[in-house]
Scaffold this active site. Structure first.
Site, PDB file in Angstrom:
ATOM      1  N   ILE A  73       0.834  -1.203   0.000  1.00 10.56           N
ATOM      2  CA  ILE A  73       0.000   0.000   0.000  1.00 10.56           C
ATOM      3  C   ILE A  73       0.868   1.252   0.000  1.00 10.56           C
ATOM      4  CG2 ILE A  73      -1.740   1.255   1.357  1.00 10.56           C
ATOM      5  CD1 ILE A  73      -2.573  -1.680   2.278  1.00 10.56           C
ATOM      6  N   LYS A  74       0.402   2.189  -0.823  1.00  9.93           N
ATOM      7  CA  LYS A  74       1.109   3.483  -0.861  1.00  9.93           C
ATOM      8  C   LYS A  74       0.284   4.505  -0.101  1.00  9.93           C
ATOM      9  CE  LYS A  74       1.663   6.200  -4.756  1.00  9.93           C
ATOM     10  NZ  LYS A  74       2.451   6.677  -5.891  1.00  9.93           N
ATOM     11  N   THR A  75       0.963   5.256   0.736  1.00  7.56           N
ATOM     12  CA  THR A  75       0.270   6.286   1.500  1.00  7.56           C
ATOM     13  C   THR A  75       1.195   7.489   1.634  1.00  7.56           C
ATOM     14  OG1 THR A  75      -0.957   6.644   3.526  1.00  7.56           O
ATOM     15  CG2 THR A  75       1.023   5.373   3.744  1.00  7.56           C
ATOM     16  N   ASP A 121       7.736   5.630  -2.955  1.00  6.27           N
ATOM     17  CA  ASP A 121       7.286   5.678  -4.349  1.00  6.27           C
ATOM     18  C   ASP A 121       7.294   7.168  -4.664  1.00  6.27           C
ATOM     19  OD1 ASP A 121       6.321   5.079  -6.808  1.00  6.27           O
ATOM     20  OD2 ASP A 121       4.249   4.809  -6.180  1.00  6.27           O
TER      21      ASP A 121
END
Ligand code: R5P
Length: 293
Positions: A202-204, A251
């Site tokens: 997951i990207k946050t 990212d």
């Protein structure tokens, strides 16, 4: 054909050495299938368990973003320093050499522009095309609390189902609406929902307060987006804090490709992510590489 006369009769079965059964190195990923784990091991370096993803998929809703006007000129030279390239299939096919060895994370949702409600997305890439492009993962935007929250969650679960059939992981990207508060409470909610529904990582965004509670309560790896361009030292501090507080990588887009010296900046980010370099040391490296041109 092998020469049968030279075949040895004696064989060694190492009867006293049990075959090793090693746990997979990534958090929450031990029960995944071989192909899925292998793809994740192309994204996350098995030595450090971390990744430097270079994000340049911004054009999928905002067109030629500053720094991405000519990806062939600004991004292709950075690719060798990234573990993973996060991009759209249009840019992959038109601009990225097929001899690239970096893992590809394909933006697989879309359908709206910055001129409209962004959460109104759909799945925008067929699973067959993801396989054809040999992607290591597919990325989907999830708008928790957004106008089209349910639709975006269903986009994610459909993609996870399709990817699971072929061993392709799904990256859930938590998108925060303009009206929402970016705090640990929101990101705990958003990341946990994505993980519970099957996202593989997951990207946050990083938040100054309690970020470690976001990584602790998410059972799969978290990577952070870079967000708006910051002074280089501040961006390195953010990456360092995120990593030290449990993130498995970055990212990062604008803080690399909008830097005054993008090749130097991505190497400084690598130092922070893979070598636990302090932001100050990494900034020194940035300045040295920048001066060398
Ligand atoms: C949004 O357009 C994308 O998901 C980007 O990949 C993400 O925001 C990371 O890029 P940046 O570091 O520029 O925020």
């Amino acid at each position: 054909m092998a020469d049968l006369d030279t075949l040895k009769e004696t064989k060694e079965y190492y009867l006293d050495i049990p075959q090793k059964s090693e746990a997979f190195f990534l958090k929450g990923s031990n029960a995944l299938d071989w192909g899925m784990q292998n793809r994740l091991a192309r994204i996350f370096n098995p030595k450090t368990g971390r990744t430097v993803m270079l994000a340049f998929d911004h054009g999928y809703f905002q067109g030629p973003t500053t720094g991405l006007e000519r990806i062939d000129i600004s991004i292709v030279p950075l690719a060798p320093y990234a573990d993973t390239l996060m991009l759209t299939r249009g840019i992959l096919r038109s601009t990225i050499p097929s001899s690239s060895i970096q893992a590809i994370v394909m933006r697989a949702s879309g359908g709206t522009s910055m001129l409209k409600e962004l959460s109104n997305e759909a799945i925008a890439v067929d699973i067959e095309d993801s396989i054809r492009m040999n992607v290591a993962a597919m990325a989907v935007q999830v708008f928790i609390g957004g106008e089209h929250e349910k639709q975006s969650i269903i986009n994610m679960t459909r993609l996870i189902d399709q990817g699971t059939r072929y061993g392709i992981p799904t990256l859930a990207v938590t998108a925060v609406g303009k009206e929402m508060v970016r705090d640990a409470r929101y990101f705990r909610l958003a990341t946990r929902i994505c993980a519970e529904l099957g996202a593989h990582y997951i990207k946050t965004y990083y938040v100054e307060t309690d970020f470690e509670t976001v990584t602790a309560s998410c059972p799969v790896p978290i990577v952070i987006a870079g967000g708006k361009k910051l002074p280089e030292l501040d961006a390195l501090k953010m990456a360092y804090n995120a990593i030290q507080q449990g993130a498995a990588g970055v990212d990062m887009g604008r803080n690399i490709f909008q830097s005054e010296a993008p090749v130097a900046m991505i190497q400084a980010v690598r130092g922070v992510v893979h070598e636990n370099e302090t932001p100050e040391k990494a900034f020194e490296l940035y300045n040295t590489l920048k001066a060398e041109g």
